[in-house]
Scaffold this active site. Structure first.
Site, PDB file in Angstrom:
ATOM      1  N   ALA A 128      13.951   5.431 -38.258  1.00  0.00           N
ATOM      2  CA  ALA A 128      14.274   4.062 -37.837  1.00  0.00           C
ATOM      3  C   ALA A 128      12.992   3.304 -37.506  1.00  0.00           C
ATOM      4  CB  ALA A 128      15.202   4.109 -36.626  1.00  0.00           C
ATOM      5  N   ARG A 130      12.057   1.678 -35.019  1.00  0.00           N
ATOM      6  CA  ARG A 130      11.512   1.803 -33.658  1.00  0.00           C
ATOM      7  C   ARG A 130      10.597   3.029 -33.507  1.00  0.00           C
ATOM      8  NH1 ARG A 130      16.897   2.988 -33.595  1.00  0.00           N
ATOM      9  NH2 ARG A 130      17.528   5.078 -32.892  1.00  0.00           N
ATOM     10  N   TYR A 131      10.640   3.957 -34.489  1.00  0.00           N
ATOM     11  CA  TYR A 131       9.840   5.174 -34.400  1.00  0.00           C
ATOM     12  C   TYR A 131       8.558   5.117 -35.225  1.00  0.00           C
ATOM     13  CZ  TYR A 131      14.182   7.130 -32.515  1.00  0.00           C
ATOM     14  OH  TYR A 131      15.303   7.364 -31.769  1.00  0.00           O
ATOM     15  N   THR A 132       8.441   4.169 -36.135  1.00  0.00           N
ATOM     16  CA  THR A 132       7.312   4.153 -37.071  1.00  0.00           C
ATOM     17  C   THR A 132       6.359   2.999 -36.775  1.00  0.00           C
ATOM     18  OG1 THR A 132       8.586   2.845 -38.668  1.00  0.00           O
ATOM     19  CG2 THR A 132       8.679   5.237 -38.894  1.00  0.00           C
TER      20      THR A 132
END
Length: 719
Positions: A128, A130-132
């Site tokens: 997602a 928000r993680y990258t």
């Protein structure tokens, strides 16, 4: 008043239904949508980007991600929504395909951190947003070169809250360097990638000489995933000249002798690992490939790897040829170089694309030169005013000091030194500490340098040759800085020896069975030795039993005068304990159609002997059913003038006994029947039937029980 209302109600006429021409209505309602998809979504422009790519990259550029640290992908997506209102999920998917981590591009435009999936994997999901994290790759400095110097046109975004570029001023033909595919309405685009060094060299040669041979420098397409491209000069020439065509790409593999394992490390760009493994498993289950014991996806951080375990003494080259033919381990890439030029889709060859890119770059550089000329001219104008106060700095100070009103400072300077308002404003804004002779002399020394630069800029602006030299020098710099060796190997038919398809088919003895209820069995002779009784449906029986080989072709003749052709190798092996394949499903037969005869052949030698209810017989060469193309069904396979009584395949003439009304018999040789020139021939009269009589049976002579069978022989047929 009430009467008046009633009268008005009575006078109201029913609403009319107007008729419309459907083609006009479709054009009115559908064409705007179609044009929007073509122009604003699916087809790339000459800079190599679709609008979604351009909006995302420009947002990242404005966020300072060309030189700064990485930002969270969710932040980038949120900022991009100011230009692209189609939703955060689609924006993030666009960014994923541009990243280094995903591996979709030959030269990734986004430097990524985190899991962005892989282009070669269908099932590997990206993390997602928000993680990258992401930022622009260094090569993007060439994508945005001088974008703030009027190199490209800017327009309002969807709500007119900010400006965005119509194109990006890329200094190299990015449209040919990175692969790009899109499906619009009524048209599509499929552009393969080429090596950056080769493209830059080709572009330089073309700019200097439009008649240059592009094939000399641009060898063939080059893909991010590597592989081996089968080089066919005529195919490549067609793609380069028309923008349409296709070529084949093969996977790269090596054989690990120690572990008896084939390791595939590079696959065609247009396929994925899961599709390849699924197809191999399907071939193993169907019995078409028996040398593979296991297949695994061993892809890890080290890169792609498909491991194929094989049996000992397997001929790996032949096995891989089978897999290349029957799985996506080799795949065809179809090219359609459809690009938007001034808002119009055009399918172009390499030379035409480079020509349009050259025009685009010349226009961009002219815009940059005009911008620099304008800025330097403005600076020169101000310095000329500064030069004039050198004659009397004290006078300038005196004017400013003794001007009572602030608003009169500029007019008084203009009057005192004969300068215009811009020059006066510039002089008035000089800091008190800089009102000294040294500072002013240092500034005015720039006059000669500025005048020289302006002369050079104006000369360059007027000379297309000099502008082309700038383009070529930029291309050389890009090639030197960002060029990498080819990833896709080029092979020729001489290097890649094609094994004939029949050599790839495993050959072994077998028996075929056809039942009355249209079940078909193919059983190997090895399996038959240990087999028990043949399993059949209730009230079913075997009507044809024949020995054959796995390399043979089957001919299924039906009661609807059709023949269906099928390779025996394409039919799954069965066991005696199985019912077999149901032919209507296997062959895709018509409703109520029934197979009445089946035979196999490897060379189409021999004849088919047919005998009809009216006493006529025909001998049709098996060669009549051979086809150059792999056709599945042939219509009008035999005559429909009379009902078929008997059919068999003969490689030499034989004796048969014909029985009429169960009490009359006739022994004849098939040599009496001439070979027919057409499949639908009604044949010759073999036996003359009297009224109300009929042929009741036909059988081989050795199956007819008689103490003197020659008594029934006939040596001629009725005239």
């Amino acid at each position: 008043m009430a009467k008046k209302t009633a009268k008005n109600t009575q006078e109201q006429k029913p609403e009319k239904i107007s008729q419309q021409i459907i083609t006009d209505t479709l054009e009115l309602n559908y064409m705007p949508y179609a044009m929007s998809v073509i122009v604003s979504r699916a087809i790339p422009e000459i800079d190599g980007f679709k609008p979604s790519h351009r909006k995302l990259l420009y947002t990242m550029y404005k966020m300072g991600l060309l030189t700064g640290a990485r930002a969270k992908s969710s932040k980038i997506v949120g900022q991009t929504m100011q230009l692209n209102p189609h939703g955060d999920i689609t924006i993030y998917e666009t960014m994923v395909r541009l990243t280094e981590g995903n591996g979709s591009l030959l030269h990734p435009l986004v430097d990524s951190k985190g899991n962005f999936g892989k282009q070669y994997s269908r099932d590997m999901a990206y993390a997602a947003a928000r993680y990258t994290e992401a930022k622009l790759s260094p090569i993007c400095s060439e994508i945005f070169a001088d974008i703030d110097k009027n190199t490209v046109q800017f327009v309002d975004n969807f709500d007119s809250s900010m400006k965005e570029p119509l194109l990006l001023p890329t200094t190299f033909p990015n449209v040919l360097v990175n692969p790009n595919q899109g499906i619009a309405v009524g048209m599509a685009s499929s552009i393969c990638s080429f090596n950056l060094k080769e493209i830059c060299e080709t572009a330089i040669n073309y700019i200097n000489d439009p008649e240059t041979d592009i094939l000399e420098t641009l060898k063939a397409p080059d893909f991010p995933g590597g592989g081996r491209l089968m080089y066919n000069r005529s195919e490549i020439e067609q793609i380069y000249s028309t923008g349409r065509g296709s070529f084949r790409v093969y996977s790269k593999y090596h054989f690990d002798h120690k572990n008896n394992c084939i390791e595939v490390t590079e696959i065609p760009y247009s396929t994925n690992v899961e599709s390849i493994i699924d197809k191999i498993i399907q071939l193993i289950k169907s019995g078409k490939i028996k040398d593979i014991t296991d297949v695994r996806d061993e892809t890890d951080l080290g890169g792609l790897k498909i491991a194929i375990d094989v049996r000992r003494n397997t001929n790996v080259d032949i096995l891989m040829h089978k897999l290349f033919q029957q799985t996506p381990l080799s795949d065809t890439f179809s090219c359609n170089f459809n690009i938007l030029i001034d808002g119009r889709p055009r399918t172009m060859g390499i030379a035409e694309i480079l020509d349009n890119w050259k025009v685009f770059r010349i226009k961009s550089i002219k815009g940059q030169l005009s911008y620099d000329i304008e800025k330097k001219s403005a600076k020169l104008h101000l310095l000329r005013g500064l030069e004039k106060i050198l004659t009397d700095i004290d006078k300038a100070i005196y004017i400013i000091r003794h001007t009572e009103l602030e608003s009169m400072v500029i007019p008084n300077l203009m009057k005192g030194f004969d300068i215009d308002d811009k020059q006066a404003e510039y002089i008035a804004e000089i800091k008190l500490r800089n009102i000294n002779k040294e500072y002013i002399l240092n500034r005015t020394k720039e006059l000669d340098e500025l005048e020289k630069e302006l002369r050079e800029l104006n000369d360059t602006l007027k000379s297309e040759r000099k502008i082309k030299n700038i383009i070529c020098s930029q291309l050389r710099a890009v090639s030197k800085k960002y060029g990498v060796p080819r990833r896709t190997d080029i092979i020729t038919s001489e290097e890649f020896e094609e094994i004939p398809e029949e050599n790839l088919i495993e050959d072994y003895g077998l028996k075929i069975f056809l039942t009355e209820q249209n079940y078909f069995k193919k059983i190997s002779l090895v399996s038959l030795r240990t087999a028990g009784e043949q399993k059949l449906k209730e009230d079913d029986r075997i009507i044809i039993e024949e020995e054959s080989t796995n390399k043979a072709e089957l001919l299924f003749f039906t009661d609807q005068y059709n023949v269906y052709k099928l390779r025996l190798s394409d039919v799954q092996d069965t066991k005696a304990s199985s019912l077999g394949e149901y032919l209507p499903n296997l062959l895709g037969m018509e409703e109520n159609e029934k197979v009445i005869f089946v035979t196999s052949t490897t060379d189409y030698r021999g004849n088919l002997f047919l005998l009809f209810e009216n006493g006529k017989a025909v001998k049709i060469p098996a060669e009549s059913y051979r086809t150059k193309t792999n056709r599945r069904r042939l219509i009008n396979a035999y005559s429909s003038k009379s009902r078929l009584i008997f059919m068999t395949f003969i490689d030499s003439d034989r004796d048969y006994v014909l029985t009429r009304d169960d009490d009359k018999a006739c022994l004849f040789s098939t040599a009496l029947v001439p070979v027919s020139g057409t499949k639908t021939s009604g044949g010759v009269q073999l036996y003359t039937l009297k009224k109300n009589s009929s042929i009741t049976n036909v059988c081989p002579a050795d199956e007819f029980k008689s103490s003197n069978i020659e008594f029934y022989r006939t040596n001629k047929i009725p005239s």
